[in-house]
Write a protein that holds these residues in place. Structure first.
Motif, short mmCIF file in Angstrom:
data_model
loop_
_atom_site.label_atom_id
_atom_site.label_comp_id
_atom_site.label_asym_id
_atom_site.label_seq_id
_atom_site.Cartn_x
_atom_site.Cartn_y
_atom_site.Cartn_z
N ASP A 28 4.31 -5.40 9.82
CA ASP A 28 4.60 -5.19 8.31
C ASP A 28 3.24 -4.51 7.96
O ASP A 28 2.18 -5.23 7.98
CB ASP A 28 5.14 -6.68 7.86
N ILE A 29 3.62 -3.42 7.47
CA ILE A 29 2.61 -2.68 6.53
C ILE A 29 3.02 -2.35 5.10
O ILE A 29 4.10 -2.50 4.69
CB ILE A 29 2.03 -1.52 7.21
N ASP A 30 1.83 -1.96 4.56
CA ASP A 30 2.29 -1.28 3.12
C ASP A 30 3.13 -0.24 3.27
O ASP A 30 3.30 0.36 4.30
CB ASP A 30 1.11 -1.13 2.34
N SER A 31 3.47 0.18 1.99
CA SER A 31 4.48 1.42 1.96
C SER A 31 3.89 2.48 2.53
O SER A 31 2.50 2.94 2.14
CB SER A 31 4.45 1.49 0.32
N SER A 32 4.51 3.41 3.22
CA SER A 32 3.99 4.13 4.17
C SER A 32 5.08 5.09 4.61
O SER A 32 6.38 4.66 4.69
CB SER A 32 3.00 3.48 5.43
N ILE A 33 4.74 6.27 5.13
CA ILE A 33 5.90 6.89 5.87
C ILE A 33 6.15 6.49 7.32
O ILE A 33 6.92 7.19 8.01
CB ILE A 33 5.62 8.64 5.71
N TRP A 34 5.20 5.81 7.79
CA TRP A 34 5.23 5.40 9.07
C TRP A 34 5.68 3.96 9.42
O TRP A 34 5.60 3.27 8.31
CB TRP A 34 3.93 5.60 9.65
#
Length: 799
Positions: A28-34
C-alpha cells in the motif's frame, strides 16, 4: 488479491516477453501512477520489489511511466533505486528493483530516530545534489512519497516521472508536471501562480530546493498540509533552522541549493556531522584505509549508541566488518562492534552471517583475536548450537589452556563457565578436567586461584562418580598454596560444594585438612576457615544425631550373664574417671572364689553388691587393694581391644603395640621414658610407701598389718623404688599359667595362643635383665602422608 496476482501472471505469460520474477503481496503506497508489489526472483528466490503500470487503466499518464523507466535505467547513483530488470509492452510496464519499503510507513509509525532521519536526509541531499549539479536536471517531484528504504535501511530516491534535463527544451516536466498525483500540495509558490513554465525563469534547482524543505518538515512532523511552510520550524532540529528557512524562501532566487545545504551540514559541528553519518561514509573503503584511519573509524563505531538503523548495520556494516576482522586487519576492536550489531540480529541472521566467521576465527592463531573471541563469548554462546560448540569451537579453544601467554590461559579458563552448559558429559569429565588439572599447577597464582573458583562453580556439571574425588583432591591441594587468595578460594569452594560430599568424607578427609587453616598467618584465611569448619561441623553433628547409639551386639559372659563392663550412667559421667571406676567395680562384683591376703592366707569373699562399697573397701587398706587387684586380673575380660588381633583383653593391653596399623599414634604422645623419678612423681602424684609392684618376680613382699597406723612401713630392699618402665613385656603369661595350675593342679591344657611364653629363656630371665623393647626407643615421626591406595582411576594423581 490472489485473483489479481494470477491475472497479472497470466497477462505476462500470454502477452509479453518472459519476466523472471514472481509477484507477491501488494504494497500500500500513496497516490501514484505505479502499483508496488513484493516479489521474488525465480532463479534464486531472492527478494525484490516490482513496480507495475497498467497502460489500459491509466493511459493518460503513460508518458510519465515511460520517462520514469528511462531515467531509472540511465541514472546510476548509490542514492537512487537500483533496477534489476524491466519489461515494457503495449499493455503494461514492469520494473523489478531491490526490495523496498515506502518511507511513508516509517513516518506514519514515527519509528525513525532523529539520528536516523539526519542520516536519511544526508543521503537524499547528496543524491539531489548529484541530479542538480552533475546531471543538470530537475527532479520536480521530491517528497516523502518518492523516497523508499532498502533492506539495509538506506533511503533511496525514486519518483522519476517528471525528471528532466534543463537543456532539453521539450522536457516532460513543462508539459506533464501537473499530472503527477497530488502535485498541487507540493508545488512551489511561483509555479502555483505562473505555471510550470516559470521554471525557466528561475534557477533550475529552485523547485527541488523548495521540495527538499517540505520533505524535511514531513519527516520530522508527519504529513505536509500544503500551507506555506516558511517559518514553521516545529520538530525541525535547531541546527537546521537557518538552512531550512532558506530552502523554503518564497523568492526562488533567494533559495539556497540542496548542494549548498548539504555542504553546510557537513561542516564541523554541523547538523550532518554525526557518528552515524561518518560511519556510513567510511564503511565502503574500510579495507583501503591506513592503520590510523581505520583506528579512528572504529573508535567512532564504539561511540555509537543503540540509536542506529539496525537494517543498515546488518546489511552493510556487518559484512564489511566481518571481512575486515578476518582478512583486512580490523582486529579485536572491529570484532567488538560486530558483537554489538549481532546482539540485535534474529537467530536466523546470526546463524547465516556471523556464526561461520566465528568458527573460523577460533582457529586463528592471532592471540588478540582469540582473547577478543573469549571475552565476547557470553554474547553469542546462547546462539551457538551445542554440536557446533562441542565439535568445532571447544577443540580449538582448549589450545588456550597451554598457551605461553598467561592472558590467553586465564581468559580460556574464565570461558569454561560460559561454555560448560553446552559441553557433553564426556568432554567435561574427560578432556576438560585434564586441562583444569594443568591450570591448577600453573606458575601464575591468579590462574591457580581461578581454577579453584572454576571447579567450585562447575561442580554441579561434573559426573557423580568422580566428582567428590576430583573436588577434594583439588581443593585440599589449594589449601597448601602459598598464595593467600588461592587458599581462601579453596575454603570458599569447599563451603559452597559441601552438598556433594558424604558425611564420611566431611569428617575424615575434609575437616582434617581444613583445620590447619584455622591458625593461618592471614586473617582472611582464618576467618573463612572458621566459616567453612562451622558448615561442616553442623552437617556432621546433624548426621551423627540420626545415628544409633551403637552397632555392637550385647556381649555375654561364659555363664550367660550380662556384660561385665557396664555402660556409664549419668551420675558417673559427671566425673571424668567415673566410667573407669564403675567398670573396675563391676568386674569385682563378678569375681567369686577366695581372696589372698598379703601374708599368704586366704579369706572367703563374696561378690560385692555395689561398686560404691567396693571402692570404699579398696581405699580402706593398702594390702587388701593389692590383693583385690590381682584377683580382678584373674578373670580376663572377653572383649578384645586390639584392632587386628583376636587375643583376649589382657594380651591386648600388654602385648607389644606394633601390630596396630597406626604405629605412629603412640609416638605422637612423646617419649615419656626420659622422665626421672622426681618428674614421674610430680606427674602422677606421690606413690604410697607400702604399695608393692604387683608385676615384680621377687618373692619378697612387704608385711601388711591388719590395722592402719601412722607409722611408715619400712620398704624391703628387694622392691625397687623406681617405677617399672623398661618397655619390655611383663611375664603375664607365666603368672597366668601358675594361677591356672594352682587352681587345677591336674590340668595340662595349654594356654591360649598369644599368652604362652615365647621361650623358656625369656621366662627365666629376670625382668630387670631383659633388654629394653624397641617400642620405647626414640622414634623420628614421619610426617609424610600415607598412601591410601584408593585412587583407582587416577583422578587424585592429577591434582
Amino acid at each position: 488479491m490472489d485473483f489479481l496476482k494470477s491475472a497479472v501472471a497470466s497477462a505476462i505469460a500470454a502477452q509479453g516477453p518472459s519476466f523472471p520474477y514472481s509477484f507477491g503481496d501488494k504494497v500500500d503506497i500513496d497516490s501514484s501512477i505505479w502499483t508496488l508489489y513484493n516479489g521474488t526472483r525465480r532463479a534464486d528466490g531472492s527478494n525484490c520489489s516490482i513496480f507495475s503500470f497498467e497502460v489500459t487503466a491509466n493511459k493518460s499518464r503513460l508518458p510519465l511511466a515511460k520517462n520514469a523507466l528511462k531515467k531509472l535505467r540511465t541514472m546510476r547513483h548509490p542514492g537512487v533505486i537500483k533496477v534489476l530488470d524491466a519489461v515494457e509492452t503495449d499493455s503494461y510496464i514492469y520494473i523489478a528493483t531491490e526490495r523496498l519499503v515506502p518511507l511513508r510507513w516509517h513516518v506514519k509509525r514515527k519509528s525513525l530516530s532523529p539520528e536516523t532521519i539526519k542520516w536519511g536526509l544526508y543521503s537524499i541531499a547528496r543524491t539531489v545534489k548529484f541530479i542538480n549539479e552533475e546531471g543538470s536536471s530537475i527532479h520536480g517531484s521530491l517528497r516523502v512519497a518518492s523516497i523508499y528504504t532498502s533492506e539495509s535501511g538506506e533511503w533511496k530516491l525514486g519518483g522519476f516521472e517528471v525528471l528532466s534535463n534543463v537543456k532539453d527544451d521539450d522536457a516532460i516536466i513543462y508539459t506533464y508536471g501537473s499530472l503527477v498525483p497530488d502535485s498541487s500540495r507540493f508545488t512551489p509558490p511561483e509555479l502555483a501562480q505562473s505555471g510550470w513554465d516559470a521554471i525557466k525563469k528561475s534557477p533550475h534547482s529552485a523547485v527541488d530546493s523548495y521540495n527538499f524543505g517540505t520533505t524535511i518538515y514531513e519527516v520530522f512532523n508527519g504529513d505536509f498540509s500544503g500551507q506555506y511552510p516558511a517559518g514553521q520550524t516545529k520538530g525541525v532540529p535547531p541546527t537546521m533552522h537557518a538552512g531550512y528557512k532558506r530552502l523554503v524562501n518564497t523568492n526562488p532566487k533567494a533559495r539556497i541549493t540542496v548542494g549548498a545545504f548539504f555542504e553546510q551540514g557537513r561542516r564541523s559541528g554541523g547538523f550532518f556531522d554525526s557518528p552515524l553519518i561518518k560511519l556510513t561514509e567510511g564503511i565502503d573503503n574500510l579495507d583501503v584505509k591506513s592503520e590510523t584511519e581505520r583506528a579512528e573509524f572504529l573508535d567512532g563505531l564504539d561511540q555509537l549508541t543503540d540509536d542506529f538503523p539496525e537494517d543498515f548495520f546488518k546489511m552493510k556494516i556487518l559484512p564489511e566488518l566481518l571481512k575486515s576482522v578476518e582478512f583486512g586487519g580490523g582486529g579485536p576492536k572491529a570484532f567488538g562492534v560486530v558483537m554489538k550489531i549481532a546482539a540485535k540480529l534474529p537467530n536466523d541472521d546470526f546463524e547465516a552471517r556471523v556464526q561461520p566467521v566465528v568458527i573460523r576465527l577460533f582457529g586463528n592463531p592471532d592471540r588478540a583475536i582469540r582473547v577478543c573471541l573469549l571475552e565476547n563469548l557470553p554474547l553469542m554462546i546462547d546462539r551457538l548450537p551445542q554440536k557446533v560448540v562441542n565439535d568445532k569451537i571447544f577443540p580449538n579453544m582448549v589450545s588456550g589452556f597451554t598457551d605461553l601467554a598467561p592472558l590467553v590461559r586465564e581468559q580460556t579458563l574464565k570461558s569454561v563457565l560460559v561454555v560448560i552448559h553446552k559441553l557433553s558429559d564426556r568432554i567435561i569429565n574427560g578432556e576438560l578436567l585434564k586441562y583444569l588439572a594443568k591450570t591448577a599447577n600453573d606458575e601464575q597464582p591468579g590462574i591457580r586461584t581461578n581454577t579453584t573458583i572454576c571447579l567450585g562453580k562447575i561442580a554441579k556439571n561434573l559426573g557423580s562418580s568422580n566428582r567428590a574425588k576430583v573436588l577434594i583432591a583439588a581443593f585440599t591441594r589449594s589449601l597448601r598454596d602459598p598464595f593467600v587468595h588461592a587458599r581462601n578460594a579453596a575454603l570458599m569452594a569447599l563451603a559452597a560444594t559441601g552438598e556433594y560430599f558424604t558425611e564420611e568424607d566431611c569428617a575424615s578427609r575434609i575437616l582434617p585438612v581444613v583445620c590447619p587453616s584455622l591458625i593461618d598467618k592471614e586473617k582472611l584465611v582464618r576467618d573463612q576457615a572458621n566459616k567453612t569448619v562451622d558448615i561442616y561441623l553442623q552437617r556432621i553433628r546433624k548426621a551423627a544425631a540420626s545415628m544409633p547409639d551403637t552397632i555392637l551386639p550385647p556381649s555375654q559372659t561364659a555363664d550367660g550373664s550380662g556384660p561385665r563392663m557396664s555402660t556409664p550412667q549419668p551420675s558417673e559421667v559427671s566425673s571424668w574417671a567415673g566410667w573407669a571406676i564403675s567398670s573396675f567395680t563391676n568386674k569385682l562384683s563378678a569375681v567369686s572364689g577366695e581372696m589372698q591376703t598379703a601374708n599368704g592366707t586366704t579369706t572367703p569373699q563374696a561378690a560385692s553388691p555395689s561398686a560404691g562399697s567396693e571402692s570404699k573397701r579398696i581405699a580402706s587398706s593398702t594390702s587388701s587393694a593389692s590383693a583385690l587387684h590381682r584377683q580382678a586380673v584373674k578373670s580376663p575380660s572377653p572383649v578384645p581391644l586390639s584392632r587386628n588381633s583376636t587375643t583376649s583383653a589382657p594380651d591386648a593391653y600388654f602385648k607389644d603395640p606394633s601390630p596396630i596399623e597406626d604405629d605412629d599414634a603412640g609416638d605422637a604422645w612423646g617419649d615419656m621414658g626420659d622422665m626421672n623419678d622426681d618428674d614421674t612423681a610430680d606427674a602422677w602424684g606421690e606413690p604410697s610407701d607400702n604399695t608393692a609392684d604387683p608385676w615384680s618376680n621377687t618373692t619378697t613382699t612387704t608385711p601388711a598389718t591388719a590395722t592402719t597406723t601412722s607409722k611408715p612401713v619400712k620398704k624391703t630392699p628387694a622392691v625397687s623404688s623406681k617405677p617399672f618402665d623398661d618397655g619390655s613385656e611383663p611375664d603375664f603369661a607365666g603368672w597366668l599359667a601358675a594361677q591356672a595350675q594352682k587352681k587345677n593342679p591336674g590340668s595340662s591344657k595349654p594356654l591360649p595362643k598369644g599368652l604362652a611364653k615365647s621361650s623358656s629363656a625369656t621366662a627365666k630371665k629376670p625382668l630387670a635383665s631383659r633388654p629394653a623393647s624397641a617400642s620405647t626407643k626414640s622414634k623420628k615421626i614421619d610426617l609424610k602422608p600415607k598412601d591410601t591406595g584408593g585412587d583407582e582411576d587416577g583422578w587424585g594423581d592429577g591434582w
